[in-house]
Scaffold this motif. Sequence first.
Motif, PDB file in Angstrom:
ATOM      1  N   ASP A 160       0.816  -1.218   0.000  1.00 60.57           N
ATOM      2  CA  ASP A 160       0.000   0.000   0.000  1.00 60.57           C
ATOM      3  C   ASP A 160       0.844   1.260   0.000  1.00 60.57           C
ATOM      4  N   PHE A 161       2.090   1.148   0.401  1.00 62.02           N
ATOM      5  CA  PHE A 161       2.959   2.323   0.458  1.00 62.02           C
ATOM      6  C   PHE A 161       3.581   2.648  -0.901  1.00 62.02           C
ATOM      7  N   LYS A 162       3.326   1.810  -1.896  1.00 57.58           N
ATOM      8  CA  LYS A 162       3.868   2.013  -3.240  1.00 57.58           C
ATOM      9  C   LYS A 162       2.773   2.574  -4.135  1.00 57.58           C
ATOM     10  N   ALA A 163       2.834   3.857  -4.393  1.00 55.79           N
ATOM     11  CA  ALA A 163       1.801   4.517  -5.188  1.00 55.79           C
ATOM     12  C   ALA A 163       1.734   3.943  -6.602  1.00 55.79           C
ATOM     13  N   ARG A 164       0.500   3.753  -7.078  1.00 56.02           N
ATOM     14  CA  ARG A 164       0.201   3.351  -8.458  1.00 56.02           C
ATOM     15  C   ARG A 164       0.709   1.946  -8.811  1.00 56.02           C
ATOM     16  N   LEU A 165       0.944   1.133  -7.785  1.00 57.68           N
ATOM     17  CA  LEU A 165       1.400  -0.232  -8.035  1.00 57.68           C
ATOM     18  C   LEU A 165       0.307  -1.045  -8.724  1.00 57.68           C
ATOM     19  N   GLY A 166       0.650  -1.711  -9.811  1.00 57.48           N
ATOM     20  CA  GLY A 166      -0.277  -2.602 -10.495  1.00 57.48           C
ATOM     21  C   GLY A 166      -1.257  -1.921 -11.430  1.00 57.48           C
ATOM     22  N   GLU A 167      -1.028  -0.641 -11.719  1.00 57.44           N
ATOM     23  CA  GLU A 167      -1.968   0.084 -12.588  1.00 57.44           C
ATOM     24  C   GLU A 167      -2.086  -0.545 -13.978  1.00 57.44           C
ATOM     25  N   GLU A 168      -0.971  -1.062 -14.489  1.00 58.92           N
ATOM     26  CA  GLU A 168      -0.972  -1.569 -15.860  1.00 58.92           C
ATOM     27  C   GLU A 168      -1.845  -2.806 -16.033  1.00 58.92           C
ATOM     28  N   ALA A 169      -2.174  -3.479 -14.941  1.00 58.67           N
ATOM     29  CA  ALA A 169      -2.979  -4.700 -15.022  1.00 58.67           C
ATOM     30  C   ALA A 169      -4.478  -4.422 -15.006  1.00 58.67           C
ATOM     31  N   VAL A 170      -4.878  -3.191 -14.729  1.00 60.06           N
ATOM     32  CA  VAL A 170      -6.303  -2.849 -14.643  1.00 60.06           C
ATOM     33  C   VAL A 170      -6.905  -2.785 -16.040  1.00 60.06           C
TER      34      VAL A 170
ATOM     35  N   PRO B 252      -6.606  -8.082  -2.984  1.00 60.06           N
ATOM     36  CA  PRO B 252      -5.147  -8.189  -2.869  1.00 60.06           C
ATOM     37  C   PRO B 252      -4.375  -7.214  -3.744  1.00 60.06           C
ATOM     38  N   ASP B 253      -4.999  -6.689  -4.778  1.00 54.05           N
ATOM     39  CA  ASP B 253      -4.295  -5.757  -5.667  1.00 54.05           C
ATOM     40  C   ASP B 253      -5.318  -4.878  -6.381  1.00 54.05           C
ATOM     41  N   LEU B 254      -4.827  -3.887  -7.086  1.00 54.40           N
ATOM     42  CA  LEU B 254      -5.687  -2.924  -7.761  1.00 54.40           C
ATOM     43  C   LEU B 254      -6.522  -3.587  -8.849  1.00 54.40           C
ATOM     44  N   LYS B 255      -5.931  -4.521  -9.579  1.00 51.03           N
ATOM     45  CA  LYS B 255      -6.652  -5.237 -10.637  1.00 51.03           C
ATOM     46  C   LYS B 255      -7.866  -5.954 -10.062  1.00 51.03           C
TER      47      LYS B 255
END
Length: 225
Positions: free
Chosen positions: A131-141, A196-199
Amino acid sequence: MPINIEYRGPADLPEIIPVFPLPGALLLPRGQMPLNIFEPRYLAMVDDSFRDGHRLIGMIQPDVAHSPKNSDKPALFRVGCVGRITQLAESGDGRYILELTGVARFRVLEELDVLTAYRQCKVDFFAFADDFKARLGEEAVNREALLVALADFLKANNLKVDWEGVESAPNEALVNALAMMSPYGPAEKQAMLEAPDLKTRAEILIAVTEMDLAKKRTSGDPPLQ
């Protein structure tokens, strides 16, 4: 909303935090939540958060399904999100109007016996270190599917949105803002919180929206007002 202090990881946060149980409330990392504080116990909680210097409040939902009926201290879900007070105004009639900016999710380890009128919990942030890593996993959305679901929802409920703002928003900000503003119930909000993740959060939001729209089409329910 920018935060003056940099939280680089779980170790930067206290292990004991005040919690604000609020059904249907969803705060996510880097999301903004407005709050109207008027109960004396929560006014005291805000005052103490400034006095202690951390300005942190843990937002968490009460778990009504596992609480005694009419309990004034309902059980809590095990996962919430801590936010930092980044704006505060006095209303002049005894209320605080504030904004929380989400920092990170936490898992409740135990609720403490305390003398304060508000509740406090010992929590663990290490399970949510990403959660402390901004924009992590954006490319998978799947942004296209998300925008289609949003357009269908708006059309079904005769609502409008600033599409220029939507289209320019990064995936993390878009997914989290739509999840936080969504009109769904505590169970759906909790599922999006614990994703578990943004996706996965985006997929849950899309699925819930599609099921809601299908139900309305089948039942002929009027659109949301």
